[in-house]
Write an enzyme that holds these catalytic residues in place. Structure first.
Site, short mmCIF file in Angstrom:
data_model
loop_
_atom_site.label_atom_id
_atom_site.label_comp_id
_atom_site.label_asym_id
_atom_site.label_seq_id
_atom_site.Cartn_x
_atom_site.Cartn_y
_atom_site.Cartn_z
N HIS A 1 0.84 -1.22 0.00
CA HIS A 1 0.00 0.00 0.00
C HIS A 1 0.87 1.26 0.00
O HIS A 1 0.43 2.31 0.43
CB HIS A 1 -0.94 0.05 1.22
N SER B 1 16.07 21.95 -15.07
CA SER B 1 14.85 22.76 -15.15
C SER B 1 15.23 24.14 -15.67
O SER B 1 16.33 24.61 -15.43
CB SER B 1 14.24 22.88 -13.76
N TYR C 1 -8.25 -12.50 -47.01
CA TYR C 1 -7.55 -11.22 -46.96
C TYR C 1 -8.51 -10.03 -47.01
O TYR C 1 -9.50 -10.08 -47.74
CB TYR C 1 -6.55 -11.10 -48.12
N LYS D 1 0.15 -2.48 -39.96
CA LYS D 1 1.56 -2.09 -40.10
C LYS D 1 1.83 -0.73 -39.42
O LYS D 1 2.92 -0.51 -38.90
CB LYS D 1 1.95 -2.01 -41.58
#
Ligand code: ARG
Length: 448
Positions: free
Chosen positions: A157, A279, A319, A327
């Site tokens: 937890h 930063s 097909y 793809k």
């Protein structure tokens, strides 16, 4: 533009062409090398059943070898107005050899051509993934051994729970990769079966020698039933995607842990300086952006099996052009995953562990169970010991003994890294990449 292989006496509008070609001209470039290798195997077989003469075969193979070299050098291009890699290769052959170039498509369809290309390409990509997973595994085990004695809090937890160790933490992610490797192996074995000869999905009246192309291409065996071979389009990608997603999930969790443990509020690990970012406003910051991006990319990769599934969901047998869209999500996934594997391996290998975490009294209570067990081993019933230690804690009397004695398999004192490594090794042994490599080499060099 009358360059379509199937075009007879009408032209389609440019918009329809743009829409149906979609991203094939860009994505098919990845398949160029595989497409050429597949054609080399196919025409070698065509000659053996009398559909090409020996001279024609030699001339075609010589051209295909050149195209292969171009593809391997990253210089293969799909020209303006040519719709896919299959058409481009055939165009190049007919340009150089005239009518002879048109003969290579006997007994074939672009449906089994793209099936084959995808399998050959994926086979190679999986090999790279397997090798990179192996490298990450090795780093994790090395770090597990290096820090085997260093204790850290274990959490449930996200609350301080029980003693754990860096030996366990690194080793856990290593063992996770063993299970991922099992998925990769299953995926690889499915990939390594030959769909060539299924043509449009219903075979051919030519006496195709599929056993021969299976051998030439280094496949373990074939997708026998031609209808099933075509059904493999999408199924193969989905199953491979599950394996990739499994690896991605391991890395994502590892990345999250590493980000969290490197935060000042934990201070368990230090990421190498060069792997952090600064930063623009806070001069002190060293942010774990690499692991954050890894986490997000790997979470995204876990959607891949669902993406593939949904694209082809509920298609009946045979097909459909829908399959082309797979793809778009499937091919780029490999580079995304291998990128994350590479970054993670680099950082994990250089991560430094704080060996003095437990000097901080905020972790004292994680030794409560050790104390309960010590009293229990000395004869006190477990429930009484549990109660006594609980009351001591409440009364502020609990004094932790910051030593642990865990001996069973897989515990702090007995990590079983040797057995985990043996498990990984036994999986790796079963891939036989060298056989595939040798077959591809012989085919490319014409020694077959
Ligand atoms: N670009 C197509 C694909 O990826 C190639 C096969 C085309 N076959 C066809 N029947 N239109 O599926």
């Amino acid at each position: 533009m009358a360059t379509k292989l199937w075009e007879k006496n009408f032209s389609m509008t440019e918009e329809i062409e743009r829409f149906t070609v979609g991203r094939d001209r860009e994505l098919d470039l990845l398949l160029a090398e595989s497409d050429v290798l597949g054609s080399m195997a196919h025409i070698t077989m065509l000659e053996s059943i009398g559909l090409l003469t020996a001279d024609e075969l030699q001339a075609l193979l010589a051209e295909l070898r050149q195209i292969l070299a171009t593809a391997r050098a990253g210089q293969f291009v799909i020209e303006e107005g040519v719709e896919d890699v299959h058409s481009q290769v055939e165009l190049m052959l007919t340009r150089r050899l005239g009518d002879m170039g048109k003969k290579i498509h006997s007994g074939r369809s672009r449906n089994d051509q793209v099936l084959l290309d995808l399998k050959l390409w994926t086979r190679r990509q999986l090999r790279q993934v397997v090798q990179m997973v192996q490298t990450l595994f090795t780093e994790l085990v090395r770090q597990s051994e290096r820090y085997r004695e260093v204790l850290m809090p274990g959490y449930t937890h996200l609350q301080v729970a029980m003693p754990s160790s860096f030996g366990l933490w690194f080793g856990a992610h290593a063992e996770s990769l063993c299970d991922d490797m099992l998925f990769l192996q299953a995926a690889y074995r499915m990939v390594n079966r030959n769909p060539l000869g299924s043509a449009a999905g219903y075979g051919s009246s030519f006496p195709l020698d599929r056993t021969m192309t299976t051998r030439l291409l280094g496949f373990d065996s074939m997708d026998y039933n031609v209808v099933y071979a075509q059904m493999g389009r999408g199924k193969m990608e989905r199953n491979v995607a599950f394996a990739l997603a499994s690896v991605a999930a391991t890395i994502s969790k590892l990345a999250f842990d590493a980000c969290m443990f490197s935060s000042q509020n934990f201070g368990f690990v230090r990421l190498p300086n060069e792997c952090t970012t600064g930063s623009s406003i806070m001069p002190h910051k060293k942010n774990p952006d690499v692991f954050e991006l890894t986490r997000a990319k790997c979470n995204k990769l876990q959607a891949l099996p669902q993406q593939v599934t949904l694209i082809m969901n509920n298609l009946p047998t045979g097909y459909f052009r829908d399959l082309q869209i797979i793809k778009e999500v499937f091919l780029p996934a490999f580079a995304e995953l291998t990128d994350c594997l590479q970054m993670s391996t680099y950082i994990i290998g250089r991560i430094e562990v704080n060996e003095h975490i437990l000097d901080d009294p905020r972790y004292d209570l994680m030794f409560s169970v050790e104390e309960v067990n010590r009293l229990t081993a000395a004869g006190m019933p477990f429930r009484d010991a549990y109660r006594k230690v609980g009351l001591d804690i409440e009364a502020g009397r609990f004094q932790p003994v910051k030593q642990v004695h865990h001996t069973h398999e897989g515990s702090i004192g007995n990590l079983c890294n040797d057995r985990i490594t043996a498990l990984m090794d036994s999986l790796l042994e079963q891939f036989h990449f060298e056989q595939v490599e040798e077959a591809e080499r012989q085919l490319a060099e014409g020694a077959g």
